[in-house]
Enzyme design. Structure first.
Site, mmCIF file in Angstrom:
data_model
loop_
_atom_site.group_PDB
_atom_site.id
_atom_site.type_symbol
_atom_site.label_atom_id
_atom_site.label_comp_id
_atom_site.label_asym_id
_atom_site.label_seq_id
_atom_site.Cartn_x
_atom_site.Cartn_y
_atom_site.Cartn_z
ATOM 1 N N GLU A 103 -14.267 -27.392 22.989
ATOM 2 C CA GLU A 103 -14.287 -26.464 24.118
ATOM 3 C C GLU A 103 -14.376 -27.161 25.475
ATOM 4 O O GLU A 103 -14.320 -26.503 26.518
ATOM 5 C CB GLU A 103 -15.446 -25.473 23.960
ATOM 6 C CG GLU A 103 -15.281 -24.500 22.817
ATOM 7 C CD GLU A 103 -15.559 -25.086 21.434
ATOM 8 O OE1 GLU A 103 -14.977 -24.580 20.456
ATOM 9 O OE2 GLU A 103 -16.350 -26.052 21.322
ATOM 10 N N HIS A 118 -10.804 -33.542 10.099
ATOM 11 C CA HIS A 118 -11.256 -32.703 11.215
ATOM 12 C C HIS A 118 -11.508 -33.559 12.461
ATOM 13 O O HIS A 118 -11.118 -33.190 13.565
ATOM 14 C CB HIS A 118 -12.536 -31.969 10.789
ATOM 15 C CG HIS A 118 -13.154 -31.133 11.851
ATOM 16 N ND1 HIS A 118 -12.659 -29.907 12.207
ATOM 17 C CD2 HIS A 118 -14.240 -31.353 12.634
ATOM 18 C CE1 HIS A 118 -13.413 -29.398 13.169
ATOM 19 N NE2 HIS A 118 -14.369 -30.256 13.445
ATOM 20 N N CYS A 146 -19.578 -35.608 21.928
ATOM 21 C CA CYS A 146 -19.700 -36.595 20.858
ATOM 22 C C CYS A 146 -19.140 -36.000 19.576
ATOM 23 O O CYS A 146 -19.629 -34.965 19.101
ATOM 24 C CB CYS A 146 -21.163 -36.984 20.680
ATOM 25 S SG CYS A 146 -21.434 -38.159 19.333
ATOM 26 N N VAL A 147 -18.113 -36.638 19.034
ATOM 27 C CA VAL A 147 -17.517 -36.234 17.771
ATOM 28 C C VAL A 147 -17.719 -37.388 16.802
ATOM 29 O O VAL A 147 -17.166 -38.468 17.002
ATOM 30 C CB VAL A 147 -16.009 -35.921 17.926
ATOM 31 C CG1 VAL A 147 -15.423 -35.421 16.606
ATOM 32 C CG2 VAL A 147 -15.769 -34.922 19.045
ATOM 33 N N ILE A 148 -18.538 -37.160 15.784
ATOM 34 C CA ILE A 148 -18.856 -38.211 14.807
ATOM 35 C C ILE A 148 -17.925 -38.083 13.603
ATOM 36 O O ILE A 148 -17.731 -36.994 13.065
ATOM 37 C CB ILE A 148 -20.337 -38.130 14.382
ATOM 38 C CG1 ILE A 148 -21.232 -38.350 15.618
ATOM 39 C CG2 ILE A 148 -20.645 -39.164 13.297
ATOM 40 C CD1 ILE A 148 -22.711 -38.149 15.369
ATOM 41 N N TRP A 171 -22.929 -29.555 20.892
ATOM 42 C CA TRP A 171 -22.911 -30.154 19.559
ATOM 43 C C TRP A 171 -23.352 -31.609 19.671
ATOM 44 O O TRP A 171 -22.964 -32.289 20.608
ATOM 45 C CB TRP A 171 -21.500 -30.057 18.973
ATOM 46 C CG TRP A 171 -21.451 -30.308 17.500
ATOM 47 C CD1 TRP A 171 -21.099 -31.464 16.884
ATOM 48 C CD2 TRP A 171 -21.781 -29.385 16.467
ATOM 49 N NE1 TRP A 171 -21.175 -31.335 15.538
ATOM 50 C CE2 TRP A 171 -21.605 -30.044 15.237
ATOM 51 C CE3 TRP A 171 -22.222 -28.061 16.460
ATOM 52 C CZ2 TRP A 171 -21.841 -29.440 14.016
ATOM 53 C CZ3 TRP A 171 -22.448 -27.457 15.243
ATOM 54 C CH2 TRP A 171 -22.252 -28.144 14.044
#
Length: 158
Positions: free
Chosen positions: A67, A97, A89-91, A31
């Site tokens: 994951e 969320h 990377c989580v934006i 992702w």
């Protein structure tokens, strides 16, 4: 952490150990692939620059940052692996969320390292937007992948 005076790619040469015989697993989230590929490149090149052999670096892909914990656990349970580097990377979005994912990933990666008593490194960006991510994936603030790799090296020299 990157600041206005320090890049993610700058680090002290203290506690740098010989890693020529060490084996690394790099777990990469698919992702935000444009960002995570840059993080992987930074981590891989940093390990090579510090003496790791290409054949001692394995890459495993997972669908997303959530994951990473399980991917790290599967790698860490392999007794031949000396350190695991997790890259993602989580934006920030419009919902909570982001908070749930970031917290779960941080806790999960921490637990894997404690369970297997080996370095399991959190190389996950948590920016507010895409530009901040790019700035920290080889852009103006350096590369979090570099930082994650050097953290693994330093922890092996602990």
């Amino acid at each position: 952490m990157a600041t206005s005076t320090k890049s993610l790619s700058e680090f002290s040469s203290k506690n740098i150990t010989d890693i020529s015989s060490k084996k690394f697993a790099i777990v990469v989230s698919e992702w935000n692939e444009d960002v995570t590929e840059a993080l992987y490149s930074g981590a891989f090149q940093t390990l090579i620059q510090h003496g790791a052999k290409k054949e001692n670096i394995s890459r495993k892909n997972v669908p997303g940052s959530f994951e990473l914990s399980l991917g790290a656990q599967w790698c860490a349970q392999d007794e031949t692996i000396d350190a695991v580097i997790c890259l993602g990377c989580v934006i920030q979005g419009e919902t909570r969320h982001f908070d749930f994912i970031c917290d779960a990933v941080a806790q999960g990666i921490t637990q894997v390292g404690l369970k297997y008593n080996k370095p399991v490194i959190f190389g996950v960006l948590t920016p507010d937007n895409q530009q901040q991510a790019l700035d920290r994936a080889g852009g103006k603030h350096g590369n979090k992948g570099d930082e994650a790799a050097i953290t693994a090296v330093k922890m092996l020299g602990f």
